[in-house]
Design a protein around this motif. Structure first.
Motif, short mmCIF file in Angstrom:
data_model
loop_
_atom_site.label_atom_id
_atom_site.label_comp_id
_atom_site.label_asym_id
_atom_site.label_seq_id
_atom_site.Cartn_x
_atom_site.Cartn_y
_atom_site.Cartn_z
N SER A 147 -4.37 -15.63 8.03
CA SER A 147 -4.87 -14.24 7.98
C SER A 147 -3.72 -13.27 8.05
O SER A 147 -3.70 -12.28 7.31
N VAL A 148 -2.83 -13.53 8.92
CA VAL A 148 -1.69 -12.62 9.02
C VAL A 148 -0.93 -12.58 7.72
O VAL A 148 -0.46 -11.53 7.26
N GLN A 149 -0.77 -13.75 7.03
CA GLN A 149 -0.05 -13.79 5.77
C GLN A 149 -0.79 -13.01 4.72
O GLN A 149 -0.20 -12.28 3.91
N THR A 150 -2.16 -13.14 4.77
CA THR A 150 -2.98 -12.38 3.79
C THR A 150 -2.84 -10.90 4.02
O THR A 150 -2.67 -10.10 3.08
N ILE A 151 -2.92 -10.50 5.31
CA ILE A 151 -2.76 -9.08 5.65
C ILE A 151 -1.42 -8.59 5.20
O ILE A 151 -1.28 -7.50 4.65
N SER A 152 -0.38 -9.44 5.38
CA SER A 152 0.97 -9.02 5.00
C SER A 152 1.06 -8.84 3.49
O SER A 152 1.65 -7.85 2.99
N ASP A 153 0.43 -9.77 2.74
CA ASP A 153 0.46 -9.65 1.26
C ASP A 153 -0.30 -8.41 0.82
O ASP A 153 0.18 -7.66 -0.07
N ASP A 154 -1.50 -8.18 1.46
CA ASP A 154 -2.30 -7.00 1.08
C ASP A 154 -1.55 -5.74 1.41
O ASP A 154 -1.56 -4.77 0.62
N ALA A 155 -0.91 -5.71 2.52
CA ALA A 155 -0.15 -4.51 2.89
C ALA A 155 0.96 -4.25 1.90
O ALA A 155 1.26 -3.10 1.56
N HIS A 156 1.59 -5.32 1.38
CA HIS A 156 2.66 -5.15 0.40
C HIS A 156 2.11 -4.58 -0.89
O HIS A 156 2.71 -3.67 -1.52
N VAL A 157 0.94 -5.10 -1.29
CA VAL A 157 0.31 -4.61 -2.53
C VAL A 157 -0.11 -3.16 -2.38
O VAL A 157 0.10 -2.33 -3.28
N GLN A 158 -0.68 -2.85 -1.18
CA GLN A 158 -1.09 -1.47 -0.93
C GLN A 158 0.11 -0.54 -0.96
O GLN A 158 0.02 0.56 -1.49
N ARG A 159 1.24 -1.02 -0.43
CA ARG A 159 2.43 -0.15 -0.44
C ARG A 159 2.88 0.11 -1.86
O ARG A 159 3.25 1.23 -2.22
N GLU A 160 2.81 -0.96 -2.72
CA GLU A 160 3.19 -0.75 -4.12
C GLU A 160 2.22 0.18 -4.81
O GLU A 160 2.63 1.07 -5.61
N ASN A 161 0.90 0.00 -4.49
CA ASN A 161 -0.11 0.88 -5.12
C ASN A 161 0.10 2.31 -4.67
O ASN A 161 0.00 3.26 -5.47
N LEU A 162 0.31 2.49 -3.38
CA LEU A 162 0.55 3.84 -2.88
C LEU A 162 1.79 4.41 -3.50
O LEU A 162 1.84 5.64 -3.77
N GLN A 163 2.82 3.55 -3.75
CA GLN A 163 4.05 4.04 -4.39
C GLN A 163 3.74 4.53 -5.78
O GLN A 163 4.21 5.59 -6.22
N ARG A 164 2.87 3.81 -6.52
CA ARG A 164 2.49 4.23 -7.87
C ARG A 164 1.67 5.52 -7.84
O ARG A 164 1.82 6.42 -8.67
N ALA A 165 0.80 5.57 -6.78
CA ALA A 165 -0.04 6.77 -6.67
C ALA A 165 0.81 7.96 -6.40
O ALA A 165 0.59 9.05 -6.95
N THR A 166 1.81 7.75 -5.53
CA THR A 166 2.71 8.86 -5.22
C THR A 166 3.45 9.30 -6.46
O THR A 166 3.62 10.51 -6.73
N GLU A 167 3.89 8.33 -7.26
CA GLU A 167 4.61 8.68 -8.50
C GLU A 167 3.68 9.42 -9.47
O GLU A 167 4.10 10.37 -10.16
N SER A 168 2.43 8.95 -9.52
CA SER A 168 1.46 9.61 -10.43
C SER A 168 1.19 11.04 -9.99
O SER A 168 1.07 11.96 -10.81
N VAL A 169 1.05 11.23 -8.68
CA VAL A 169 0.85 12.59 -8.16
C VAL A 169 2.02 13.45 -8.51
O VAL A 169 1.88 14.62 -8.92
N ASP A 170 3.21 12.90 -8.34
CA ASP A 170 4.41 13.67 -8.68
C ASP A 170 4.41 14.02 -10.17
O ASP A 170 4.78 15.14 -10.58
N ALA A 197 -8.38 -9.05 9.83
CA ALA A 197 -7.97 -8.71 11.20
C ALA A 197 -9.05 -9.08 12.19
O ALA A 197 -8.78 -9.57 13.29
N GLU A 198 -10.35 -8.85 11.80
CA GLU A 198 -11.42 -9.24 12.70
C GLU A 198 -11.43 -10.75 12.89
O GLU A 198 -11.65 -11.25 14.00
N ASN A 199 -11.15 -11.47 11.77
CA ASN A 199 -11.10 -12.94 11.91
C ASN A 199 -9.99 -13.37 12.87
O ASN A 199 -10.15 -14.28 13.67
N VAL A 200 -8.84 -12.69 12.75
CA VAL A 200 -7.69 -13.02 13.64
C VAL A 200 -8.06 -12.73 15.08
O VAL A 200 -7.74 -13.51 16.00
N ALA A 201 -8.72 -11.63 15.34
CA ALA A 201 -9.10 -11.29 16.71
C ALA A 201 -10.05 -12.34 17.28
O ALA A 201 -9.93 -12.74 18.44
N GLY A 202 -11.02 -12.82 16.43
CA GLY A 202 -11.94 -13.84 16.91
C GLY A 202 -11.20 -15.12 17.26
O GLY A 202 -11.47 -15.76 18.28
#
Length: 614
Positions: free
Chosen positions: A491-514, A553-558
């Motif tokens: 789960s932590v690895q999945t969260i880490s991968d998703d966070a990386h993808v989200q950061r790239e997406n947010l980076q693209r969104a930021t570039e698009s806004v600019d 994250a909920e799965n990790v907490a359980g």
């Protein structure tokens, strides 16, 4: 060689018959002592004889030297008298009548017999005439009237000359041995004074006695003076002892003496020495070739020392005889006493301790008897004591046999108990019967040890059960924790991968806004709209990813809650094990071991196949 080696050699060389007999050894010892005493006595006597004989020789040499000195003085006196006459006033003046009166007066004052008296002659060597003389028939005669020996000495030079002995024919026509002292009157006068002296004037004045014979020989070894016999004057000495030659060789200052004989020359005229050995002392007369000879026959010379030597030898022989007699008596008594004692000791060796050992002697042999008697009594006492000890030993032996049988039986019983205990039956106990304190003590100690071991073994079994149960729980909990941990990791690895993808997406969104902002600035609304649409799509993707991440994250907490619960159960089980271990440790600490032992644990059910704990 050591003392033991020397004694061993002596024992080997000594015949057994001698070694076994005290009497024979004592006799041999006495014989050796007698020979030693005899040798010492003979040697001492011989040494004393040699010293005394040397003393006799020294005495003869001293006597000869004294007589030689006396003759030398006599010659000096006669020479001085002739010199005094030559220097007298009438002689120096050449007054013949005056010197004749002086010569006659001198002879009268000496009270000499007319025919045996000395004579004075005044000889004018220039004219060859005897001008003055105490012999009236010589006056005015030619020097030819004088003896040839005297004539040959008239030309004396400046010193007084002593002539050789010669024989003169006086008025009475009897031969008369003489010597002459010829003295020159002076260097300016051709004249000499001649003083002639009869040799028999010294007869009777030599140092010989009734036990010795003295004589003086001249350079031709003819007798000049004799102690008693004038008939020997001017006769050959005739003894071949070499004494005259030895005296002239050593000189006046070194007299000597020697043993010679038998007598066959001039000494034959002496009854006591005819054909006998003798001692002769010799000495040369000063300023002459005369030799004084003092003779004593051997029996007289060595008679005293031989008597002393004989007495010494007799005393030595008597001493040896006394030693033999005393030694024989002592040896016989001692040998008999030792022989009797030997027989009694042999009886004691055969076992007869009732033999009587008694001696009236108080010396070493008596003390030896007393010592053997005391030894016999002590030996008897020890035999009696040994008999009593033997009986006590027999009783003790029976007791020991019974005790050994009991001990063997009890030991066999104890061995069976220990074998069953060793096989695992810790309920076994050794029985005590009160028969033997040591065996009872062993049984008590063993029983106490087995009781402690049984208690400890029970606690170990309970501890093993607890450990097994807790190990099972811990294994299950460990597996659950492992699965949860793997799930959390994924789960932590999945969260880490998703966070990386989200950061790239947010980076693209930021570039698009600019870009949209830039388009708006440029007035390009369409481009700005397109960019904003792209941003909206990206944000939608981010929202979806965020929802997925929250689920993970909920799965990790359980899973974490499940791991915490499992760990709490493990902690509880560990506390229970600690409570069991503490009393077990107290019990095991009572046992002493020679080395440290470490438990080795294999993997439990919670470990993977083939894995080991750290």
């Amino acid at each position: 060689m050591s003392d033991d080696g020397l004694l061993g050699l002596v024992r080997t060389a000594t015949p057994n018959v001698v070694r076994r007999s005290f009497a024979l050894k004592f006799f041999i010892a006495l014989l050796c002592i007698g020979l030693l005493v005899g040798s010492v006595g003979a040697l001492g006597t011989q040494q004393m004889t040699a010293e005394f004989e040397q003393q006799v020789l020294d005495e003869h040499a001293t006597t000869a030297k004294q007589e030689a000195d006396s003759l030398a003085n006599w010659n000096r006196q006669n020479s001085r008298f002739a010199e005094t006459m030559a220097r007298s006033q009438p002689v120096r003046a050449g007054n013949v009548s005056a010197m004749q009166r002086r010569f006659d007066r001198e002879m009268r004052e000496r009270n000499f017999d007319a025919d045996d008296q000395p004579n004075l002659h005044y000889v004018d060597t220039g004219t060859g005439v005897v001008a003055a003389s105490t012999k009236s028939n010589y006056r005015g005669e030619s020097v030819d009237i004088l003896n040839e020996t005297v004539q040959s000495a008239l030309d004396t030079g400046s010193a007084t000359v002593i002539t050789d002995a010669y024989t003169d024919t006086p008025t009475l026509e009897s031969p008369q041995p003489r010597i002459a002292y010829v003295t020159p009157v002076g260097p300016s006068t051709d004249a000499v004074v001649v003083y002639t002296v009869p040799l028999q004037m010294r007869t009777g004045t030599l140092s010989g006695t009734g036990t010795s014979t003295s004589m003086v020989v001249g350079g031709d070894n003819q007798v000049l003076f004799h102690e008693l016999n004038n008939d020997l004057l001017r006769t050959p000495y005739g003894e071949d002892n070499g004494a005259p030659a030895a005296a002239r060789e050593s000189g006046p200052a070194d007299p000597g003496a020697l043993r010679a004989g038998p007598a066959h020359g001039a000494l034959n005229g002496t009854a006591s020495m005819a054909g006998q050995e003798y001692v002769v002392g010799y000495a040369q007369v000063l300023d002459t070739d005369w030799v004084v000879l003092v003779h004593t026959d051997i029996e007289t010379a060595y008679g005293t020392v031989r008597s002393v030597a004989n007495r010494g030898l007799v005393a030595t022989a008597l001493g040896i005889a006394a030693i033999g007699a005393i030694g024989a008596v002592l040896g016989r008594n001692t040998a008999n006493a030792l022989s009797r004692l030997t027989k009694k000791t042999e009886a004691m060796q055969r076992g007869d301790l009732d033999v009587e050992i008694r001696s009236g002697r108080v010396d070493t042999v008596g003390r030896l008897h007393d010592g053997f008697a005391a030894m016999r009594d002590s030996l008897q006492d020890r035999i009696d004591e040994a008999e009593r000890e033997r009986k006590r030993a027999e009783v003790s032996r029976e007791e020991v046999i019974e005790t050994n049988a009991y001990l063997q039986e009890t030991a066999a019983t104890y061995s069976e108990v220990m074998e069953r205990a060793a096989a695992g039956d810790l309920t076994q106990r050794m029985a005590t019967d009160g028969e033997h304190d040591a065996m009872d003590a062993i049984a008590g100690d063993f029983n106490e040890m087995i009781t402690e071991l049984e208690k400890t073994t029970g606690q170990l079994k309970r501890f093993a059960e607890q450990v097994e149960e807790s190990g099972t729980v811990v294994g299950s909990s460990a597996a659950s924790v492992k699965d949860a941990a793997e799930q959390v990791a994924e789960s932590v690895q999945t969260i880490s991968d998703d966070a990386h993808v989200q950061r790239e997406n947010l980076q693209r969104a930021t570039e698009s806004v600019d870009a949209a902002v830039a388009a708006l600035d440029d007035g390009d609304v369409a481009a700005a709209r397109d960019e904003l649409d792209s941003v909206a799509g990206t944000l939608t993707e981010v929202a979806d990813a965020t929802e997925h991440t929250m689920a993970e994250a909920e799965n990790v907490a359980g899973a974490a809650e499940e791991q915490a619960a499992e760990l709490n159960e493990v902690s509880r089980r560990a506390d229970e094990l600690v409570r069991y271990v503490r009393p077990l440790h107290d019990v095991l600490d009572r046992f002493e071991t020679e080395s440290e032992h470490q438990f080795v644990f294999t993997g439990g059910p919670s470990l993977g196949e083939g894995e080991r704990g750290d």
